[in-house]
Design a protein around this motif. Structure first.
Motif, short mmCIF file in Angstrom:
data_model
loop_
_atom_site.label_atom_id
_atom_site.label_comp_id
_atom_site.label_asym_id
_atom_site.label_seq_id
_atom_site.Cartn_x
_atom_site.Cartn_y
_atom_site.Cartn_z
N THR A 185 -29.07 -112.25 -12.42
CA THR A 185 -28.21 -112.75 -13.71
C THR A 185 -27.26 -111.79 -13.96
O THR A 185 -26.29 -112.07 -14.59
CB THR A 185 -28.87 -112.69 -15.02
OG1 THR A 185 -29.77 -111.71 -14.88
CG2 THR A 185 -30.10 -114.08 -14.64
N ALA A 186 -27.16 -110.60 -13.34
CA ALA A 186 -26.13 -109.59 -13.58
C ALA A 186 -24.94 -109.88 -12.88
O ALA A 186 -24.55 -110.36 -12.18
CB ALA A 186 -26.58 -108.11 -13.17
N THR B 285 -43.38 -107.77 -12.58
CA THR B 285 -42.31 -106.70 -12.50
C THR B 285 -41.59 -106.89 -11.49
O THR B 285 -40.21 -106.72 -11.61
CB THR B 285 -42.93 -105.15 -12.12
OG1 THR B 285 -43.80 -105.01 -13.37
CG2 THR B 285 -41.70 -103.99 -12.44
N LEU C 204 -34.82 -111.19 -10.75
CA LEU C 204 -33.93 -112.03 -11.91
C LEU C 204 -33.22 -111.48 -12.55
O LEU C 204 -32.17 -111.94 -12.68
CB LEU C 204 -35.15 -112.70 -12.86
CG LEU C 204 -34.56 -113.63 -13.77
CD1 LEU C 204 -33.92 -114.84 -12.94
CD2 LEU C 204 -35.71 -113.99 -14.86
N ARG C 205 -33.51 -110.02 -12.86
CA ARG C 205 -32.24 -109.26 -13.72
C ARG C 205 -31.09 -108.96 -12.71
O ARG C 205 -30.10 -109.22 -13.18
CB ARG C 205 -32.87 -107.92 -14.00
CG ARG C 205 -31.86 -107.17 -14.89
CD ARG C 205 -32.58 -106.14 -15.55
NE ARG C 205 -31.43 -105.32 -16.31
CZ ARG C 205 -31.68 -104.15 -16.68
NH1 ARG C 205 -32.87 -103.69 -16.94
NH2 ARG C 205 -30.66 -103.62 -17.59
N GLU C 206 -31.25 -108.85 -11.39
CA GLU C 206 -30.18 -108.56 -10.44
C GLU C 206 -29.43 -109.82 -10.13
O GLU C 206 -28.22 -109.87 -10.23
CB GLU C 206 -30.73 -108.00 -9.39
CG GLU C 206 -29.49 -107.75 -8.32
CD GLU C 206 -29.81 -107.00 -7.30
OE1 GLU C 206 -29.64 -107.36 -6.04
OE2 GLU C 206 -30.45 -105.60 -7.40
N SER D 152 -32.93 -105.59 -4.22
CA SER D 152 -34.04 -106.09 -4.94
C SER D 152 -34.98 -106.79 -3.84
O SER D 152 -35.98 -106.88 -3.96
CB SER D 152 -33.58 -107.20 -5.77
OG SER D 152 -32.74 -108.26 -5.18
N TRP E 238 -39.32 -109.69 -12.25
CA TRP E 238 -38.14 -109.41 -13.27
C TRP E 238 -37.05 -108.67 -12.95
O TRP E 238 -35.80 -108.86 -13.07
CB TRP E 238 -38.91 -108.69 -14.07
CG TRP E 238 -38.17 -108.12 -15.59
CD1 TRP E 238 -37.65 -109.00 -16.55
CD2 TRP E 238 -37.40 -107.06 -15.60
NE1 TRP E 238 -36.78 -108.23 -17.59
CE2 TRP E 238 -36.72 -107.06 -16.79
CE3 TRP E 238 -37.52 -105.83 -14.87
CZ2 TRP E 238 -36.00 -105.81 -17.28
CZ3 TRP E 238 -36.87 -104.67 -15.57
CH2 TRP E 238 -36.12 -104.56 -16.67
N ILE E 239 -37.16 -107.67 -11.89
CA ILE E 239 -36.18 -106.94 -11.27
C ILE E 239 -35.22 -107.90 -10.43
O ILE E 239 -34.11 -107.83 -10.50
CB ILE E 239 -36.78 -105.68 -10.32
CG1 ILE E 239 -37.36 -104.67 -11.33
CG2 ILE E 239 -35.64 -105.26 -9.58
CD1 ILE E 239 -38.17 -103.74 -10.58
#
Length: 69
Positions: free
Chosen positions: A68-69, A58, A64-66, A14, A61-62
């Motif tokens: 929180t995963a 974008t 942040l998504r990583e 990321s 978002w990528i």
């Protein structure tokens, strides 16, 4: 007696995406500013501003998504 160097952990995917997006953004902005200066036409800015905002969002978002995963 030499000291051992600690190896840096490899860069996360990321972070690589964010760095790549930032470099592309900067190059695009510089190119657009040069072309606006040379042509004296500000119409490319109407496309550049939303495009840079979308790419930055974008990438964020990528990342942040990583996180929180």
């Amino acid at each position: 007696m030499g000291r051992r160097k600690r190896k840096k952990p490899p860069l996360e995917f990321s972070k690589k995406i964010l760095i790549f997006a930032a470099v592309i953004n900067v190059l695009t902005i510089i190119f657009t500013f040069v072309m606006v200066w040379r042509t004296m036409d500000t119409s490319p800015l109407t496309v550049l501003i939303p495009a840079v905002a979308a790419e930055t969002a974008t990438g964020g978002w990528i990342s942040l998504r990583e996180i929180t995963a």
